[in-house]
Design a protein around this motif. Structure first.
Motif: not given
Length: 475
Positions: A60-68, A275-280, A407-413
């Protein structure tokens, strides 16, 4: 809004689209295929719960950085080239995972795998640039739905694979799909015609990477460390400070990693918040429904399902997503994408209401999954199209990359808080979570999606978007 360069030769969109779907499916499958195998991995490597959780967190960590980062690099140097490089690194990490002989090696391999996340922003950019305009919304919708479908299917198919062949074959089978994706992209995708000139902003890369990592580590480890522990609070504070520094630095650069002005546009900003809230709200279902189904009936609820059987409760979600995503593309092209996004959130509220109110029966879980799949499919398609339609073609990668991170950060949280709510309430004498914990978690997700609907409504409608585009064009 700047248009893409005209094509001088016909472009075979069918094979190209199939190649992109294979590439993004490979990544989305690898996100969750390891989840059902975690107990086997713990036993094989004699690892503790904290160590095994890093098999998910490292990815998850590397995916979030690599995406941007790679989304932006693709805008600069060519999306096809960067997509092939991303998939090659992804394949290397998958091979290392299949050959792992220790939990540390497996965690490192999963970190390498995360680079494959760049497939999503790069695929959106390729579709935007190379496909006929009238086909773009539906194509983006189907690519977006592949993310959720792969996520759900990845929870279903590992059970039989592990039972029959062993955990290694999760990665060997994934590697086959990745190699197919590499071959298809190389054969059928042409290089993107537009470029966003500049150099790589390495200071921005460092600040964004450190900030995202500082946020995601306490999210993924909050249950085991304690949400109020100094480590969690300190990392949240550090993450906020690093991201604030990132914004300050990027505003001063002529060629930033992320155009902060781009993020402030109403259509883009509201899409990222949504996206943040929907992921959450939505990601809790991906983990809680299988757990609920596996709970033995002795707890007073649950169906005592096996890993494989519990995954089947997610199948209706994958099926309805396939229907809803192209529908969102067609509706959005006609009336604007704010409408299907708001509808997606409201449908999601209905799906979680079914989960919360009737999860004592199997049919209710199947029905709730089918309803929620409509919401997920509409949401993913609408979000991607809103972002893509609001930016210049040369900024598609960076804009969709940030949306994916949100979306990833929201989903993780959301997934971690949902799991914490369930684990915090134990049924007397059973040693299992109480049914009320699941109900509370489902209600929380429904409320979150209601808030997301309000965030979506705050975004510009079709007329406001046209006025905004006109102002940018005249600037």
């Amino acid at each position: 809004m700047t248009s893409t360069q005209p094509r001088t030769t016909p472009y075979r969109t069918g094979p190209a689209f199939a190649a992109l779907l294979i590439a993004v499916l490979a990544f989305s499958l690898m996100q969750t295929m390891v989840v059902p195998a975690l107990p086997d991995l713990q036993r094989t490597f004699d690892a503790g719960t904290t160590a095994s959780s890093w098999v998910l967190s490292a990815f998850l960590l590397t995916a979030s950085v690599a995406t941007a980062l790679l989304g932006r690099v693709g805008d600069m140097f060519g999306k096809r080239r960067v997509l092939l490089a991303s998939l090659t690194v992804f394949a290397t990490g998958t091979l290392l995972a299949a050959l792992s002989t220790s939990i540390g090696m497996l965690i490192a391999a999963r970190a390498v795998q995360g680079v494959g996340s760049a497939a999503f922003p790069l695929a959106f950019g390729i579709v935007r640039e190379r496909f006929p305009r009238e086909r773009v919304p539906v194509a983006i919708g189907l690519i977006s739905s592949t993310f959720g479908i792969g996520f759900g299917v990845g929870l279903v198919i590992p059970g039989p694979i592990v039972d029959a062949l062993g955990w290694e074959w999760i990665f060997w089978s994934g590697l086959i799909v990745i190699v197919l994706g590499i071959v298809a992209v190389a054969a059928f995708i042409e290089e993107s015609p537009s470029r966003s000139p500049g150099s790589v902003d390495w200071v921005g890369v460092a600040l964004l990477s450190a900030g995202v990592v500082a946020l995601l580590i306490p999210i993924s480890q909050g249950r085991s460390w304690g949400w109020g522990s100094p480590g969690v609070v300190g990392l949240f504070a550090a993450g906020a400070a690093l991201l604030a520094a990132f914004v300050a630095v990027e505003r001063r650069l002529a060629a930033p990693l992320i155009d902060i002005g781009l993020l402030c546009r109403p259509a883009v900003a509201t899409s990222h918040v949504a996206a943040l809230i929907i992921g959450f709200g939505m990601y809790g279902a991906f983990t809680l429904v299988p757990l609920l189904a596996q709970t033995p009936p002795a707890a007073g609820y649950g169906f005592g399902a096996s890993v494989t059987e519990s995954g089947l409760f997610m199948v209706p979600m994958a099926a309805t997503m396939l229907i809803a995503s192209p529908l969102a593309g067609r509706v959005g092209a006609a009336v604007g994408f704010r409408t299907p996004l708001v509808l997606a959130c409201l449908v999601g509220v209905a799906g979680f209401a079914v989960y919360a109110g009737a999860h004592e029966s199997e049919w209710a879980l199947y029905a709730g999954s089918a309803v929620l799949g409509v919401g997920v499919g509409l949401a993913f398609a609408a979000l991607a199209n809103l972002v893509v339609g609001a930016v210049d073609p040369r900024q598609t990668g960076e804009a969709t990359g940030i949306n994916t991170i949100a979306r990833t950060i929201g989903g993780s949280l959301g997934a971690q808080l949902s799991a914490s709510i369930v684990a915090s309430d134990t049924a007397p004498g059973a040693g299992l979570p109480a049914e009320s914990g699941y109900t509370t978690a489902f209600v929380m997700s429904a409320i979150a999606l209601g808030v997301a609907a309000l965030a979506a409504l705050a975004g510009p409608g079709r007329r406001e978007r046209r006025a905004e585009d006109g102002e940018r064009a005249g600037a």
